[in-house]
Design a protein around this motif. Structure first.
Motif, PDB file in Angstrom:
ATOM      1  N   ALA A   1       8.343   5.929 -28.522  1.00  0.00           N
ATOM      2  CA  ALA A   1       9.084   7.167 -28.271  1.00  0.00           C
ATOM      3  C   ALA A   1       9.929   7.041 -27.002  1.00  0.00           C
ATOM      4  CB  ALA A   1       8.105   8.334 -28.142  1.00  0.00           C
ATOM      5  N   ILE A   2       9.348   6.438 -25.961  1.00  0.00           N
ATOM      6  CA  ILE A   2      10.087   6.252 -24.700  1.00  0.00           C
ATOM      7  C   ILE A   2      11.275   5.309 -24.911  1.00  0.00           C
ATOM      8  CG2 ILE A   2       9.941   5.364 -22.345  1.00  0.00           C
ATOM      9  CD1 ILE A   2       6.988   6.225 -22.359  1.00  0.00           C
ATOM     10  N   LYS A   3      11.048   4.254 -25.678  1.00  0.00           N
ATOM     11  CA  LYS A   3      12.144   3.331 -25.985  1.00  0.00           C
ATOM     12  C   LYS A   3      13.299   4.076 -26.656  1.00  0.00           C
ATOM     13  CE  LYS A   3      13.320  -0.395 -29.174  1.00  0.00           C
ATOM     14  NZ  LYS A   3      12.816  -1.258 -30.288  1.00  0.00           N
ATOM     15  N   PHE A   4      12.977   4.946 -27.592  1.00  0.00           N
ATOM     16  CA  PHE A   4      14.008   5.733 -28.275  1.00  0.00           C
ATOM     17  C   PHE A   4      14.767   6.605 -27.279  1.00  0.00           C
ATOM     18  CE2 PHE A   4      14.866   9.995 -30.104  1.00  0.00           C
ATOM     19  CZ  PHE A   4      15.908   9.659 -30.957  1.00  0.00           C
ATOM     20  N   ILE A   5      14.039   7.276 -26.395  1.00  0.00           N
ATOM     21  CA  ILE A   5      14.679   8.182 -25.426  1.00  0.00           C
ATOM     22  C   ILE A   5      15.529   7.412 -24.415  1.00  0.00           C
ATOM     23  CG2 ILE A   5      14.191   9.764 -23.506  1.00  0.00           C
ATOM     24  CD1 ILE A   5      11.744  10.714 -25.143  1.00  0.00           C
ATOM     25  N   ASN A   6      14.980   6.338 -23.872  1.00  0.00           N
ATOM     26  CA  ASN A   6      15.692   5.566 -22.833  1.00  0.00           C
ATOM     27  C   ASN A   6      16.819   4.726 -23.411  1.00  0.00           C
ATOM     28  OD1 ASN A   6      12.688   4.778 -20.859  1.00  0.00           O
ATOM     29  ND2 ASN A   6      13.865   6.657 -21.032  1.00  0.00           N
TER      30      ASN A   6
ATOM     31  N   GLY B   1      19.776   7.137 -24.137  1.00  0.00           N
ATOM     32  CA  GLY B   1      20.274   7.063 -22.762  1.00  0.00           C
ATOM     33  C   GLY B   1      19.767   8.185 -21.889  1.00  0.00           C
ATOM     34  N   MET B   2      18.569   8.661 -22.151  1.00  0.00           N
ATOM     35  CA  MET B   2      18.000   9.783 -21.405  1.00  0.00           C
ATOM     36  C   MET B   2      16.736   9.360 -20.659  1.00  0.00           C
ATOM     37  SD  MET B   2      18.268  12.927 -24.109  1.00  0.00           S
ATOM     38  CE  MET B   2      19.835  13.528 -24.730  1.00  0.00           C
ATOM     39  N   VAL B   3      16.341  10.202 -19.712  1.00  0.00           N
ATOM     40  CA  VAL B   3      15.084  10.030 -18.989  1.00  0.00           C
ATOM     41  C   VAL B   3      14.152  11.166 -19.418  1.00  0.00           C
ATOM     42  CG1 VAL B   3      13.953  10.026 -16.729  1.00  0.00           C
ATOM     43  CG2 VAL B   3      16.202   8.946 -17.013  1.00  0.00           C
ATOM     44  N   HIS B   4      12.917  10.817 -19.772  1.00  0.00           N
ATOM     45  CA  HIS B   4      11.953  11.855 -20.149  1.00  0.00           C
ATOM     46  C   HIS B   4      11.405  12.523 -18.896  1.00  0.00           C
ATOM     47  CE1 HIS B   4       8.154  13.675 -21.466  1.00  0.00           C
ATOM     48  NE2 HIS B   4       8.670  13.702 -22.695  1.00  0.00           N
ATOM     49  N   GLY B   5      10.897  11.726 -17.969  1.00  0.00           N
ATOM     50  CA  GLY B   5      10.477  12.234 -16.670  1.00  0.00           C
ATOM     51  C   GLY B   5       9.161  12.979 -16.637  1.00  0.00           C
ATOM     52  N   ASN B   6       8.488  13.111 -17.794  1.00  0.00           N
ATOM     53  CA  ASN B   6       7.258  13.909 -17.829  1.00  0.00           C
ATOM     54  C   ASN B   6       6.220  13.231 -18.737  1.00  0.00           C
ATOM     55  OD1 ASN B   6       5.566  16.107 -17.288  1.00  0.00           O
ATOM     56  ND2 ASN B   6       6.418  17.338 -18.953  1.00  0.00           N
ATOM     57  N   VAL B   7       6.176  11.903 -18.687  1.00  0.00           N
ATOM     58  CA  VAL B   7       5.240  11.146 -19.527  1.00  0.00           C
ATOM     59  C   VAL B   7       3.868  11.171 -18.863  1.00  0.00           C
ATOM     60  CG1 VAL B   7       4.687   8.911 -20.551  1.00  0.00           C
ATOM     61  CG2 VAL B   7       7.086   9.645 -20.380  1.00  0.00           C
TER      62      VAL B   7
ATOM     63  N   LEU C   1      13.523  16.346 -19.807  1.00  0.00           N
ATOM     64  CA  LEU C   1      14.266  15.335 -20.565  1.00  0.00           C
ATOM     65  C   LEU C   1      15.772  15.617 -20.482  1.00  0.00           C
ATOM     66  CD1 LEU C   1      13.244  13.909 -24.003  1.00  0.00           C
ATOM     67  CD2 LEU C   1      15.613  14.529 -23.574  1.00  0.00           C
ATOM     68  N   ASP C   2      16.520  14.610 -20.006  1.00  0.00           N
ATOM     69  CA  ASP C   2      17.957  14.837 -19.841  1.00  0.00           C
ATOM     70  C   ASP C   2      18.670  13.501 -19.619  1.00  0.00           C
ATOM     71  OD1 ASP C   2      20.172  16.446 -19.833  1.00  0.00           O
ATOM     72  OD2 ASP C   2      19.487  17.716 -18.177  1.00  0.00           O
TER      73      ASP C   2
ATOM     74  N   THR D   1      11.881   5.369 -14.287  1.00  0.00           N
ATOM     75  CA  THR D   1      10.938   6.469 -14.061  1.00  0.00           C
ATOM     76  C   THR D   1       9.887   6.537 -15.175  1.00  0.00           C
ATOM     77  OG1 THR D   1      12.623   7.743 -12.881  1.00  0.00           O
ATOM     78  CG2 THR D   1      10.728   8.972 -13.760  1.00  0.00           C
ATOM     79  N   ASP D   2      10.342   6.440 -16.425  1.00  0.00           N
ATOM     80  CA  ASP D   2       9.420   6.538 -17.556  1.00  0.00           C
ATOM     81  C   ASP D   2       8.509   5.322 -17.661  1.00  0.00           C
ATOM     82  OD1 ASP D   2      10.467   9.002 -18.212  1.00  0.00           O
ATOM     83  OD2 ASP D   2      11.900   8.196 -19.667  1.00  0.00           O
ATOM     84  N   SER D   3       8.991   4.148 -17.245  1.00  0.00           N
ATOM     85  CA  SER D   3       8.144   2.950 -17.258  1.00  0.00           C
ATOM     86  C   SER D   3       6.979   3.107 -16.288  1.00  0.00           C
ATOM     87  CB  SER D   3       8.960   1.705 -16.897  1.00  0.00           C
ATOM     88  OG  SER D   3       9.889   1.397 -17.904  1.00  0.00           O
ATOM     89  N   PHE D   4       7.287   3.644 -15.085  1.00  0.00           N
ATOM     90  CA  PHE D   4       6.220   3.857 -14.115  1.00  0.00           C
ATOM     91  C   PHE D   4       5.188   4.859 -14.659  1.00  0.00           C
ATOM     92  CE2 PHE D   4       4.178   5.864 -10.509  1.00  0.00           C
ATOM     93  CZ  PHE D   4       3.843   4.775  -9.709  1.00  0.00           C
ATOM     94  N   GLN D   5       5.680   5.910 -15.263  1.00  0.00           N
ATOM     95  CA  GLN D   5       4.772   6.924 -15.808  1.00  0.00           C
ATOM     96  C   GLN D   5       3.978   6.385 -17.004  1.00  0.00           C
ATOM     97  OE1 GLN D   5       7.112  10.474 -16.510  1.00  0.00           O
ATOM     98  NE2 GLN D   5       7.113  11.042 -14.339  1.00  0.00           N
TER      99      GLN D   5
END
Length: 633
Positions: free
Chosen positions: A131-136, A140-146, A167-168, A211-215
């Protein structure tokens, strides 16, 4: 009920005038969840079909400072679709409340508290990374709340990513995460080192995935080790994180944002040979999700393998995830008979009501398929699902297709149909049994294959109890008598065994005049097993006839006593009376002589037969060539 009613009223009160138009019933609230989120989570049902849903509610009036986050999440959920994201079904947004309706889910923390299956956990991490791969990468977005509080599990236990408040795209003039990132509950606990150092605005200058990778790294830690008080523990304490995953885990958490691997690299590393995603459970699920692009040889190998391992998978996952995929595969011709076994095994865990909705329609469609392999598989597996069938389904939708097997050009199909019908007979109507079925069996008794003729006779013997009395009298004796003349000696044995097993259905007249004469024809059969069974069967009917005979009156002659009249000559005179007396005496004399003359003969004959039968019963035995699960005993 009062407790539940309170929840419903509380939820609907948020909607104000829109409450009556809301097509869902709001049920109990997951009390502790709102401590981790800006949303309240309710269980709910759709009014139209009573199907289960989840309803996320946000009170606009009470949470003015968070309204922008809730509205943003509502907007993103409506527009963003992916199999690994929490699915938006419906929603309402007004000046009092925002409600989002999704598939029925539970917070991931519930699963983790219950000592989750290791396969489910690995698959869950795979799905979140996907899911993160799809978003990033794709959006081209950052989820930021994983984090755990943003992840939910469906009925299968499969993980779905939600929590779209931040997400934006970083290309937006004022991305949500830069303005509101610190307002999410526990935001600082999951913040990366660079955010803690420079604030949320730094994200705009970072790689999209940083950011999402760290989360994702934080999520891995908490999945295996429980609550994380501080990111300081992430690198020093790895706890129960699988050893194969630890190197990649470290690359997700490196302090340099540009050196962090993204979720795509995480997936690739895990799927390498001997990687942490390289296990049977995940490989099965990946194959099913991509089955439409696999060639037939790959599918055949896969379904054979699946049948051997399916019962080792978590039951709920198999029911709610794998079973729909298998049924879908069959619908589109990707599995044929090989998929049936797995469908039946998994479907067997469903309650009757669900089985009728999910599995039975698939079975009915399989019976209608022209594929002989599917027909054979259905008949062979009939014992596994016959108890779930209803009389209406069998008579109206299954028997018409099964009956085609009686006349199939392939002997194996005809034979398996005969065996299968024994299981279906208790569900068939009287009309179908006494007319349609017997019509097919009559033809099969003259089949060119001797084994089919034999099994047809056995089948008739076993279904005799389901025939009405008139049909029993009309059909059974001729059918079994015919089998005693069959050139295949196992067919003759089957006929004798069938007569033996159905003896209770014949009256004395049939036993004496129709059955015993037929049996006598094979008393001197060329094959010893036939002779042995013939004497056993004859003994049964001799004893049965003896019982009937013992219950009969001594004579059927009705004696009349004439009034003595003495007359002079002519009819009725003394001469006539005397002659009559003489005739009676003579008759009695003859009867007495015949009785003395035949007494020894009759006694010898009966004694001889009894001795013969007794001798065979005492010293001989028969070895049936028929399979143990398909004999008359």
């Amino acid at each position: 009920m009062a407790f539940l009613s309170g929840f419903v009223k509380s939820g609907l009160s948020l909607l104000g005038k829109d409450a009556s138009a809301f097509p869902y019933t709001i049920g109990p609230k997951v009390e502790w969840y709102e401590n981790q989120s800006i949303w309240s989570l309710h269980r709910g049902t759709k009014k139209e079909d009573n199907s289960e849903v989840s309803i996320f509610t946000f009170d606009v009036v009470k949470n003015r400072n968070m309204v922008q986050l809730a509205k943003h999440a509502y907007k993103k959920m409506r527009t963003l679709r992916h199999p690994d994201l929490l699915r938006f079904l419906d929603g309402v947004e007004n000046d009092q409340a925002i409600m989002i309706v999704t598939d029925a889910v539970e917070p991931l923390s519930d699963q983790l508290k219950q000592n989750a299956d290791k396969n489910l956990t690995l698959w869950g991490l795979y799905k979140i990374a996907s899911a993160i791969k799809f978003i990033n990468n794709d959006c081209g977005m950052v989820h930021g709340n994983v984090r755990i509080s943003s992840i939910f599990t469906n009925k299968a236990g499969e993980w779905k990513l939600g929590g779209f408040e931040l997400l934006d795209s970083m290309k937006e003039e004022s991305p949500m995460i830069m303005t509101f990132g610190g307002m999410i509950p526990d935001a600082n606990r999951y913040a990366s080192p660079e955010i803690k150092k420079s604030g949320w605005t730094v994200i705009k200058d970072l790689p999209t995935s940083a950011t999402d990778s760290f989360q994702l790294g934080c999520l891995i830690y908490e999945t295996y080790n429980g609550h994380m008080d501080s990111t300081d523990k992430l690198m020093s304490t790895r706890g129960d994180i699988p050893s194969k995953m630890q190197n990649v885990y470290k690359l997700l958490l490196t302090t340099s944002p540009k050196a962090r691997i993204d979720s795509e690299r995480f997936l690739d590393e895990g799927l390498r040979p001997q990687g942490f995603f390289s296990n049977e459970f995940i490989q099965v699920n990946l194959f099913l999700e991509n089955i439409t692009i696999k060639d037939q040889s790959e599918k055949d190998v896969f379904f054979r393998k699946l049948d051997n391992v399916i019962e080792t998978f978590p039951q709920e996952f198999s029911i709610h995830k794998i079973l729909p995929e298998l049924i879908n595969a069959f619908e589109f011709g990707a599995g044929g008979p090989k998929v049936l076994s797995s469908i039946i095994k998994v479907g067997g865990h469903l309650p009757d009501e669900e089985y009728v909705k999910v599995v039975i329609p698939c079975i009915i469609r399989m019976y209608a398929a022209p594929d002989r392999g599917i027909r054979m598989a259905l008949l062979e597996m009939l014992p596994s699902y016959v108890d779930r069938l209803t009389k209406k389904i069998v008579n109206d939708q299954i028997f018409p297709h099964v009956a085609l097997g009686f006349t199939d050009g392939v002997p194996m199909i005809r034979e398996q149909t005969i065996k299968g019908i024994l299981l279906l007979v208790p569900l068939l109507s009287d009309r179908v049994i006494n007319y349609d079925l017997l019509k097919y069996l009559a033809k099969l008794q003259m089949d060119e294959e001797p084994g089919i003729r034999t099994n047809t006779t056995i089948c008739l013997g076993k279904i005799a109890k389901h025939l009405n009395a008139a049909t029993q009298k009309k059909v059974l004796v001729p059918a079994f008598a015919r089998s005693l003349k069959d050139g295949f000696h196992h067919a003759r044995i089957a006929g004798l065994m069938a007569l033996n097993a159905t003896a209770e259905y014949y009256d004395a007249q049939d036993c004496a005049t129709r059955i015993i004469p037929c049996i006598s024809l094979v008393l001197l059969d060329k094959e010893k097993p036939v002779r042995t069974q013939a004497f056993k069967t004859l003994d049964v009917f001799i004893k049965r006839v003896s019982v009937f005979a013992d219950a009969m009156p001594d004579t059927a002659i009705v004696e009349t006593v004439a009034s003595p009249q003495v007359t002079e000559g002519g009819p009725g005179g003394p001469g006539t009376f005397a002659r009559s007396n003489s005739a009676s005496a003579a008759a009695a004399g003859v009867a007495g002589v015949l009785g003395e003359a035949t007494k020894g003969f009759a006694g010898w004959a009966v004694t001889s037969i009894a001795t013969r039968v007794s001798s065979i019963c005492a010293h001989c035995s028969i070895t049936s060539v028929l399979s143990n699960d398909f004999c008359m005993s």
